[in-house]
Design a protein around this motif. Sequence first.
Motif, PDB file in Angstrom:
ATOM      1  N   ILE A 179      -2.999  -4.055   6.942  1.00 33.88           N
ATOM      2  CA  ILE A 179      -2.332  -3.477   5.410  1.00 33.88           C
ATOM      3  C   ILE A 179      -1.735  -3.865   4.743  1.00 33.88           C
ATOM      4  O   ILE A 179      -2.215  -4.377   3.497  1.00 33.88           O
ATOM      5  CB  ILE A 179      -1.409  -1.663   5.711  1.00 33.88           C
ATOM      6  N   TYR A 180      -0.078  -4.962   5.694  1.00 29.07           N
ATOM      7  CA  TYR A 180       0.590  -5.773   4.683  1.00 29.07           C
ATOM      8  C   TYR A 180      -0.525  -6.312   4.264  1.00 29.07           C
ATOM      9  O   TYR A 180      -0.446  -7.600   2.651  1.00 29.07           O
ATOM     10  CB  TYR A 180       1.402  -6.225   5.513  1.00 29.07           C
ATOM     11  N   ASP A 181      -1.023  -7.506   5.175  1.00 24.49           N
ATOM     12  CA  ASP A 181      -1.871  -8.425   3.737  1.00 24.49           C
ATOM     13  C   ASP A 181      -2.748  -8.465   3.325  1.00 24.49           C
ATOM     14  O   ASP A 181      -3.269  -9.282   2.421  1.00 24.49           O
ATOM     15  CB  ASP A 181      -2.479  -9.091   5.357  1.00 24.49           C
ATOM     16  N   ILE A 182      -3.410  -6.769   3.524  1.00 24.04           N
ATOM     17  CA  ILE A 182      -4.291  -6.712   2.467  1.00 24.04           C
ATOM     18  C   ILE A 182      -4.062  -6.440   0.916  1.00 24.04           C
ATOM     19  O   ILE A 182      -4.484  -7.051   0.106  1.00 24.04           O
ATOM     20  CB  ILE A 182      -4.945  -5.373   2.980  1.00 24.04           C
ATOM     21  N   LEU A 183      -2.250  -5.977   1.284  1.00 19.99           N
ATOM     22  CA  LEU A 183      -2.166  -5.501  -0.244  1.00 19.99           C
ATOM     23  C   LEU A 183      -0.749  -6.816  -0.479  1.00 19.99           C
ATOM     24  O   LEU A 183      -1.169  -6.858  -2.077  1.00 19.99           O
ATOM     25  CB  LEU A 183      -0.487  -4.517   0.047  1.00 19.99           C
ATOM     26  N   GLU A 184      -1.093  -7.990  -0.045  1.00 24.22           N
ATOM     27  CA  GLU A 184      -0.358  -8.773  -0.516  1.00 24.22           C
ATOM     28  C   GLU A 184      -1.677  -9.811  -1.051  1.00 24.22           C
ATOM     29  O   GLU A 184      -1.525 -10.047  -2.088  1.00 24.22           O
ATOM     30  CB  GLU A 184       0.230  -9.997   0.812  1.00 24.22           C
ATOM     31  N   PHE A 185      -2.903  -9.748  -0.260  1.00 22.04           N
ATOM     32  CA  PHE A 185      -4.506 -10.276  -1.155  1.00 22.04           C
ATOM     33  C   PHE A 185      -4.379 -10.039  -2.561  1.00 22.04           C
ATOM     34  O   PHE A 185      -5.056 -10.203  -3.483  1.00 22.04           O
ATOM     35  CB  PHE A 185      -5.384  -9.956  -0.315  1.00 22.04           C
ATOM     36  N   LEU A 186      -4.493  -7.799  -3.014  1.00 21.49           N
ATOM     37  CA  LEU A 186      -4.391  -7.376  -4.208  1.00 21.49           C
ATOM     38  C   LEU A 186      -3.300  -7.942  -4.803  1.00 21.49           C
ATOM     39  O   LEU A 186      -3.905  -7.559  -6.569  1.00 21.49           O
ATOM     40  CB  LEU A 186      -4.281  -5.969  -3.730  1.00 21.49           C
ATOM     41  N   LYS A 187      -2.232  -7.542  -4.632  1.00 19.70           N
ATOM     42  CA  LYS A 187      -1.115  -8.074  -5.433  1.00 19.70           C
ATOM     43  C   LYS A 187      -1.719  -9.469  -6.218  1.00 19.70           C
ATOM     44  O   LYS A 187      -1.344 -10.615  -7.222  1.00 19.70           O
ATOM     45  CB  LYS A 187       0.031  -8.678  -4.995  1.00 19.70           C
ATOM     46  N   ASN A 188      -1.585 -10.695  -4.859  1.00 27.36           N
ATOM     47  CA  ASN A 188      -2.264 -12.535  -5.628  1.00 27.36           C
ATOM     48  C   ASN A 188      -3.097 -12.289  -6.483  1.00 27.36           C
ATOM     49  O   ASN A 188      -3.156 -13.073  -7.131  1.00 27.36           O
ATOM     50  CB  ASN A 188      -1.638 -13.231  -4.370  1.00 27.36           C
ATOM     51  N   SER A 189      -4.590 -11.553  -6.055  1.00 24.92           N
ATOM     52  CA  SER A 189      -5.946 -11.523  -6.763  1.00 24.92           C
ATOM     53  C   SER A 189      -5.908 -10.659  -7.710  1.00 24.92           C
ATOM     54  O   SER A 189      -6.821 -10.429  -8.920  1.00 24.92           O
ATOM     55  CB  SER A 189      -6.433 -11.529  -5.313  1.00 24.92           C
ATOM     56  N   ASN A 190      -4.525 -10.173  -8.233  1.00 25.86           N
ATOM     57  CA  ASN A 190      -4.409  -8.932  -8.901  1.00 25.86           C
ATOM     58  C   ASN A 190      -6.011  -8.234  -9.368  1.00 25.86           C
ATOM     59  O   ASN A 190      -6.898  -7.638 -10.130  1.00 25.86           O
ATOM     60  CB  ASN A 190      -4.820  -9.873 -10.848  1.00 25.86           C
ATOM     61  N   SER A 191      -6.052  -7.384  -8.091  1.00 25.45           N
ATOM     62  CA  SER A 191      -6.841  -7.061  -8.207  1.00 25.45           C
ATOM     63  C   SER A 191      -6.624  -5.008  -7.535  1.00 25.45           C
ATOM     64  O   SER A 191      -5.341  -4.883  -8.005  1.00 25.45           O
ATOM     65  CB  SER A 191      -8.225  -7.450  -6.649  1.00 25.45           C
ATOM     66  N   PHE A 192      -7.553  -3.893  -7.229  1.00 27.59           N
ATOM     67  CA  PHE A 192      -6.523  -2.570  -7.068  1.00 27.59           C
ATOM     68  C   PHE A 192      -7.074  -2.123  -5.593  1.00 27.59           C
ATOM     69  O   PHE A 192      -8.119  -2.677  -4.576  1.00 27.59           O
ATOM     70  CB  PHE A 192      -7.099  -2.214  -7.843  1.00 27.59           C
ATOM     71  N   TYR A 193      -6.491  -0.900  -5.542  1.00 29.75           N
ATOM     72  CA  TYR A 193      -6.747  -0.484  -3.934  1.00 29.75           C
ATOM     73  C   TYR A 193      -7.870  -0.195  -3.979  1.00 29.75           C
ATOM     74  O   TYR A 193      -8.040   0.964  -4.558  1.00 29.75           O
ATOM     75  CB  TYR A 193      -5.304   0.113  -3.985  1.00 29.75           C
ATOM     76  N   MET A 194      -8.752   0.190  -3.239  1.00 28.97           N
ATOM     77  CA  MET A 194     -10.056   0.795  -2.916  1.00 28.97           C
ATOM     78  C   MET A 194      -9.297   2.086  -2.481  1.00 28.97           C
ATOM     79  O   MET A 194      -9.305   2.238  -1.567  1.00 28.97           O
ATOM     80  CB  MET A 194     -10.794   0.543  -3.298  1.00 28.97           C
ATOM     81  N   LEU A 195      -9.878   3.214  -2.747  1.00 31.23           N
ATOM     82  CA  LEU A 195      -9.349   4.382  -1.747  1.00 31.23           C
ATOM     83  C   LEU A 195     -10.504   5.714  -2.015  1.00 31.23           C
ATOM     84  O   LEU A 195     -11.234   6.109  -3.066  1.00 31.23           O
ATOM     85  CB  LEU A 195      -7.761   5.579  -2.230  1.00 31.23           C
ATOM     86  N   ASN A 196     -10.874   5.459  -0.169  1.00 31.19           N
ATOM     87  CA  ASN A 196     -12.026   7.120  -0.100  1.00 31.19           C
ATOM     88  C   ASN A 196     -11.063   8.463   0.252  1.00 31.19           C
ATOM     89  O   ASN A 196     -10.857   8.445   1.013  1.00 31.19           O
ATOM     90  CB  ASN A 196     -12.767   6.494   0.921  1.00 31.19           C
ATOM     91  N   ALA A 197     -11.209   9.681  -1.184  1.00 33.68           N
ATOM     92  CA  ALA A 197     -11.087  10.408  -0.635  1.00 33.68           C
ATOM     93  C   ALA A 197     -11.415  11.979  -0.914  1.00 33.68           C
ATOM     94  O   ALA A 197     -12.079  11.349  -1.578  1.00 33.68           O
ATOM     95  CB  ALA A 197      -9.717  10.226  -1.148  1.00 33.68           C
ATOM     96  N   TYR A 198     -11.282  12.636   0.126  1.00 36.10           N
ATOM     97  CA  TYR A 198     -12.057  13.788  -0.335  1.00 36.10           C
ATOM     98  C   TYR A 198     -11.596  14.409   0.594  1.00 36.10           C
ATOM     99  O   TYR A 198     -10.865  15.346   1.623  1.00 36.10           O
ATOM    100  CB  TYR A 198     -13.366  14.001   1.403  1.00 36.10           C
ATOM    101  N   PRO A 199     -10.726  16.390  -1.179  1.00 36.98           N
ATOM    102  CA  PRO A 199     -10.411  17.191  -0.825  1.00 36.98           C
ATOM    103  C   PRO A 199     -11.685  18.023   0.475  1.00 36.98           C
ATOM    104  O   PRO A 199     -10.451  18.515   1.041  1.00 36.98           O
ATOM    105  CB  PRO A 199     -10.166  17.577  -2.216  1.00 36.98           C
ATOM    106  N   TYR A 200     -12.704  17.954  -0.020  1.00 39.74           N
ATOM    107  CA  TYR A 200     -13.212  18.978   0.802  1.00 39.74           C
ATOM    108  C   TYR A 200     -12.519  18.800   2.584  1.00 39.74           C
ATOM    109  O   TYR A 200     -12.666  19.757   3.673  1.00 39.74           O
ATOM    110  CB  TYR A 200     -14.574  18.322   1.118  1.00 39.74           C
ATOM    111  N   LYS A 201     -12.486  17.510   3.597  1.00 39.09           N
ATOM    112  CA  LYS A 201     -12.024  17.213   4.037  1.00 39.09           C
ATOM    113  C   LYS A 201     -11.041  17.649   4.785  1.00 39.09           C
ATOM    114  O   LYS A 201     -10.812  18.403   5.723  1.00 39.09           O
ATOM    115  CB  LYS A 201     -12.219  15.718   4.926  1.00 39.09           C
ATOM    116  N   ASP A 202      -9.754  17.682   3.424  1.00 37.26           N
ATOM    117  CA  ASP A 202      -8.747  17.501   3.885  1.00 37.26           C
ATOM    118  C   ASP A 202      -8.237  19.218   4.128  1.00 37.26           C
ATOM    119  O   ASP A 202      -7.562  19.867   4.843  1.00 37.26           O
ATOM    120  CB  ASP A 202      -7.668  17.328   2.574  1.00 37.26           C
ATOM    121  N   TYR A 203      -9.285  19.902   2.819  1.00 36.75           N
ATOM    122  CA  TYR A 203      -9.463  21.729   2.679  1.00 36.75           C
ATOM    123  C   TYR A 203      -9.846  21.635   4.083  1.00 36.75           C
ATOM    124  O   TYR A 203      -8.839  22.985   5.000  1.00 36.75           O
ATOM    125  CB  TYR A 203     -10.145  22.387   1.701  1.00 36.75           C
ATOM    126  N   ILE A 204     -10.761  21.641   5.001  1.00 34.87           N
ATOM    127  CA  ILE A 204     -11.289  22.054   5.931  1.00 34.87           C
ATOM    128  C   ILE A 204     -10.374  21.583   7.126  1.00 34.87           C
ATOM    129  O   ILE A 204     -10.280  22.348   8.401  1.00 34.87           O
ATOM    130  CB  ILE A 204     -12.923  20.991   6.561  1.00 34.87           C
TER     131      ILE A 204
END
Length: 479
Positions: A179-204
């Motif tokens: 995860i640290y390596d991914i974040l370093e890459f995103l920072k250095n390439s001026n990119s963004f974090y892609m998040l998959n988030a499902y409230p339905y799953k958390d609710y269940i």
Amino acid sequence: MRLELWLGSILFIFGSLSNVTVAFVGINIAGELSNLPSPEQVVAILRAHKITHVRLFNSDVRLINALSDTGIEVMISVANSDIMGIGKSPSAAASWINTHVAAFKPATNITAIAVGSEVISSTPTAVPFLVSAMNYLYKALLASNLNDVKVSTPLSMDLIPTPFPPSTATFNHSWNSTIYDILEFLKNSNSFYMLNAYPYKDYIQHNGVFPIQYALFQPLPVVKQIVDPNTLFHYESMLDAMVDATYYSIAACITPVIPIIVTETGWPWAGAANESAATVENAETFKNNLIKRVLTGSGPPSQPGILMNSYIFELFNEDDNRSYGVYFRNGSAVYSLDLGDSMENNTGGFCVARKGADPDGLQSGLNWACGQGQANCSAIQSGQPCYLPNTVQNHASYAYNDYYQRKRVEGATCDFGGTAIITNIDPSYGSCIFKGSSNSSAGRVSPPAFGPVGPTGSASPTHRVHEIGYLMLATLLFC
């Protein structure tokens, strides 16, 4: 940690004012294209419903080509099964870029590459090659003079074992190095974090711990409001809390703040026999409320100045017992959804304080609006028509609205550090009259967005620096 997040927000906002974009809700297109309507029919559906952003799970060249000259922003994907080969070979990465990106730009507006999907959670054999694949693809883009295409990888909320309260959330320590390596890459390439988030799953999964209204972006009574005990931030939706948990997890690893885009979120309209919450009504409610939430133009409580852009999962139903699609595979709609109409319906005549907003943030916004913002706040002084009820929420609403109606023609927006929201409902009461499109010559209010709202109504960087920058700095005094 809270101080670091706010400082990071300031750096991000001031560093990217020239590249600010409109808040958007996009949609995922998954499944094999052979089982879907033709590429031309798919594009016709997208255009008919004013969908401006799509994420393609299968980077089928026919669909990429069909999207040419539409202006639709396209996120294409590298299959999990291809990551190992690309991660081992720069030439394989260059070949992939030539085939899937260079061959179609600029006619097809490809803006991002999603390298795999939830690789850490689902495909452990590909994990050792994930970051090298991202690096090789990025370098191939630079070599092809395609610097405007971002590279990232969608990650699951499963990587954060305890997402609530958000302020104490951290990534699973067993994946720290990756995860640290991914974040370093995103920072250095001026990119963004892609998040998959499902409230339905958390609710269940939490089996009734959180009310369903919280998962569906619906208002909660005061006694049931969700509050982080460490920051006292009020969370009006489960998705806001999930995104904030990710921001805090990122902050525990790296600075500055890396902006998050929700690459997948959704609610099934049908499910297994024991999934009573998977209904057409709930799915439609979730998606339409998601659109309204995102198009307010504000981020989650810890990062109000960063848009919470999201992609709905998904356009067409897949062949399983959980049906997330807005459309059946024959092209008929499961329920009504139109991102264009939702944006128009979300515009209104009044800028008011957001329910549940942090009181310190409201006070900062009130002080700024009545001072540097040059709002006429005489009506909320003692003995005047809008003084009662004597609450910071009421006074901020009046001041925010007065500032907004006076300055929006100059490019001002309704944001105030995420403590404000546009509404169609006239907040006037008794002899306290709020200016607005229904009772003044102000005209139609522009879509609430952080930054430009279109070719004829863009927010000036000066107003954004004054409104957002000042509020961020002011809020630090209360941390």
